[in-house]
Enzyme design. Structure first.
Site, PDB file in Angstrom:
ATOM      1  N   ASP A  10       0.857  -1.181   0.000  1.00  0.00           N
ATOM      2  CA  ASP A  10       0.000   0.000   0.000  1.00  0.00           C
ATOM      3  C   ASP A  10       0.897   1.236   0.000  1.00  0.00           C
ATOM      4  OD1 ASP A  10      -2.411   1.648   0.515  1.00  0.00           O
ATOM      5  OD2 ASP A  10      -1.468   1.915   2.483  1.00  0.00           O
ATOM      6  N   TYR A  12      -0.316   4.937   0.734  1.00  0.00           N
ATOM      7  CA  TYR A  12      -0.629   6.012   1.676  1.00  0.00           C
ATOM      8  C   TYR A  12      -0.693   5.505   3.108  1.00  0.00           C
ATOM      9  CZ  TYR A  12      -1.799   8.555  -2.564  1.00  0.00           C
ATOM     10  OH  TYR A  12      -1.739   9.159  -3.801  1.00  0.00           O
ATOM     11  N   ARG A  41      -7.619  13.373   6.018  1.00  0.00           N
ATOM     12  CA  ARG A  41      -7.335  11.963   5.726  1.00  0.00           C
ATOM     13  C   ARG A  41      -8.546  11.084   6.021  1.00  0.00           C
ATOM     14  NH1 ARG A  41      -5.352   7.823   2.841  1.00  0.00           N
ATOM     15  NH2 ARG A  41      -4.583   6.105   4.135  1.00  0.00           N
ATOM     16  N   SER A 118      -2.400   0.787  -4.958  1.00  0.00           N
ATOM     17  CA  SER A 118      -2.911   1.945  -4.242  1.00  0.00           C
ATOM     18  C   SER A 118      -4.263   2.414  -4.771  1.00  0.00           C
ATOM     19  CB  SER A 118      -1.902   3.098  -4.363  1.00  0.00           C
ATOM     20  OG  SER A 118      -2.404   4.281  -3.797  1.00  0.00           O
TER      21      SER A 118
END
Length: 226
Positions: A10, A12, A41, A118
């Site tokens: 991944d 982020y 976020r 992602s």
């Protein structure tokens, strides 16, 4: 771990620190940077999940901008075009966690194929990776954009299995996001959860195969010491 032939990471929060935008947020809104970043976020994640449920896909850049608009409106802060552009551009130049370059190099030295999988768009993934000078570490930069649905949907994880051309049980999936590690585990990937913040794993019927304090601990797992 001899059966592992490839690793999908991944992006982020796993390889790159999503809160490395705090300084830019603070510059725009003095003293509010951390607060903005946390809400930004959380809403970014929520909007990807909700859009997947509603089958109303937009690019990751759009979801990120929408989440920023929400965060500033929620905090009653004025968001003009200059600030919006500057902060969204900051998300294209996130900083990697300190141990990441060396950990990726160690994985490459073991002859493993590496990919990023992602929710970011092809543009956002490439921008973040190129900004950090890490493009050569990866065989594939995989975006969910072609399947138009976000992780943790199976169609997103299938992108890695297709790209590597090996069975999912031979692909180690690495994420710091508990929901992402859960989805990957349901899909059939052996999974390592990066728990840098002493967090609690999700209660959704799966557990990671390995829980690590940082990406530098991955070497021990790959050497059968994890």
């Amino acid at each position: 771990m001899n059966h592992i032939k490839a690793i999908a990471f991944d992006l982020y929060g796993t390889l790159f620190d999503v809160h490395s935008v705090v300084d830019q947020c603070d510059e725009a809104y003095p003293g509010r940077g951390r607060e903005i970043s946390i809400i930004w976020r959380q809403k970014q994640l929520e909007y990807t999940w909700l859009r997947s449920l509603m089958d109303r896909y937009v690019t990751f850049e759009q979801a990120t901008e929408d989440a920023l608009r929400y965060a500033t409106r929620h905090l009653k802060l004025d968001l003009n075009d200059r600030i919006r552009t500057a902060l969204c551009n900051a998300y294209l130049k996130l900083q990697p966690f300190p141990e990441v370059p060396h950990a990726l190099s160690q994985c490459r030295q073991r002859g493993l194929k590496l990919a990023i999988l992602s929710n970011g768009s092809p543009h956002s993934i490439a921008s973040v990776v190129d900004s950090a000078g890490l493009r050569d570490c990866f065989d594939h930069l995989l975006s969910v954009d072609p399947v138009r649905i976000y992780k943790p949907h199976d169609r997103a994880y299938d992108l890695a299995e297709t790209a590597f051309g090996v069975a999912r049980g031979s692909i180690l999936f690495v994420s710091s996001n508990g929901w992402d590690a859960t989805g990957a585990r349901y899909f059939g990937f052996p999974t390592a959860w990066i728990n840098r913040g002493d967090n609690t794993f999700e209660e959704m019927g799966q557990k990671p195969d390995w829980t690590l304090r940082g990406l530098d601990d991955l070497s021990a797992v790959l050497d059968n010491r994890g």
